[in-house]
Enzyme design. Structure first.
Site, PDB file in Angstrom:
ATOM      1  N   HIS A  23     -29.546 -81.185 -51.765  1.00 43.84           N
ATOM      2  CA  HIS A  23     -28.464 -80.227 -51.975  1.00 43.84           C
ATOM      3  C   HIS A  23     -28.560 -79.771 -53.424  1.00 43.84           C
ATOM      4  O   HIS A  23     -28.915 -80.552 -54.304  1.00 43.84           O
ATOM      5  CB  HIS A  23     -27.106 -80.880 -51.699  1.00 43.84           C
ATOM      6  CG  HIS A  23     -25.961 -79.940 -51.822  1.00 43.84           C
ATOM      7  ND1 HIS A  23     -25.843 -78.812 -51.031  1.00 43.84           N
ATOM      8  CD2 HIS A  23     -24.881 -79.936 -52.639  1.00 43.84           C
ATOM      9  CE1 HIS A  23     -24.748 -78.166 -51.358  1.00 43.84           C
ATOM     10  NE2 HIS A  23     -24.142 -78.820 -52.344  1.00 43.84           N
ATOM     11  N   CYS A 113     -28.278 -73.392 -50.158  1.00 42.81           N
ATOM     12  CA  CYS A 113     -27.684 -73.749 -51.445  1.00 42.81           C
ATOM     13  C   CYS A 113     -28.672 -73.583 -52.599  1.00 42.81           C
ATOM     14  O   CYS A 113     -28.274 -73.215 -53.709  1.00 42.81           O
ATOM     15  CB  CYS A 113     -27.116 -75.166 -51.406  1.00 42.81           C
ATOM     16  SG  CYS A 113     -28.321 -76.439 -50.941  1.00 42.81           S
TER      17      CYS A 113
END
Length: 166
Positions: A23, A113
């Site tokens: 992430h 992301c």
């Protein structure tokens, strides 16, 4: 407790190591990051493995780095600085703050992301994670197709030579 390479500076990319994927967030300063996360308040982040669909809605959030990281390892990772020039830090932060609380599309292959934070830092989105993942999918598909072709060929019997002579 999470570990890191060094203390982040405003505008730095933060790579958070999750079990199956990474992430990405952008460090704003004072312990805060901005990141693209699930529009569903109950889900902390998005991943290809969290859902059977590759596209969904996402929301840009400003949160404390320690909340986003949880118990995962993380590091400052401005890896694209080798091939791209970062925008001025004030511009990066201004751009990032302009997205806070916005709902956006999310697609694991082209709007994830990592794409989001690299767009903030460099003015253009890029994601090695998606490129490598997509390449793996294509490679796997090629292997499956080749395997099917071989299996089909095994079931097709060659013509009986004795019939051809008649």
């Amino acid at each position: 407790m999470s570990r890191r390479r060094h203390q982040p500076e405003p505008g730095d990319l933060i790579k958070i190591k999750r079990s199956v994927y990474q992430h990405w967030a952008l460090y704003l300063g004072d312990g805060y990051v901005v990141h693209l996360t699930s529009a569903d308040e109950g889900i902390r982040c998005l991943s290809a493995s969290s859902d059977t669909t590759l596209s969904k809605k996402a929301k840009v959030k400003k949160q404390l780095l320690k909340e986003v990281v949880g118990n995962n390892d993380w590091e400052v990772n401005n890896k694209y600085d080798r091939s791209r020039t970062p925008l001025p830090v004030k511009e990066i932060i201004k751009r990032a703050e302009s997205y806070i609380d916005r709902e956006m599309s999310y697609d694991v292959l082209c709007e994830n992301c990592e794409h989001f934070v690299t767009m903030l830092r460099y003015g253009k989105s890029v994601s090695d994670q998606a490129r490598i993942g997509f390449g793996s999918i294509l490679s796997f598909g090629a292997v499956v197709c080749a395997g099917i072709a071989v299996a089909c060929a095994a079931f097709v019997s060659p013509r009986d030579k004795s019939r051809e002579k008649k």
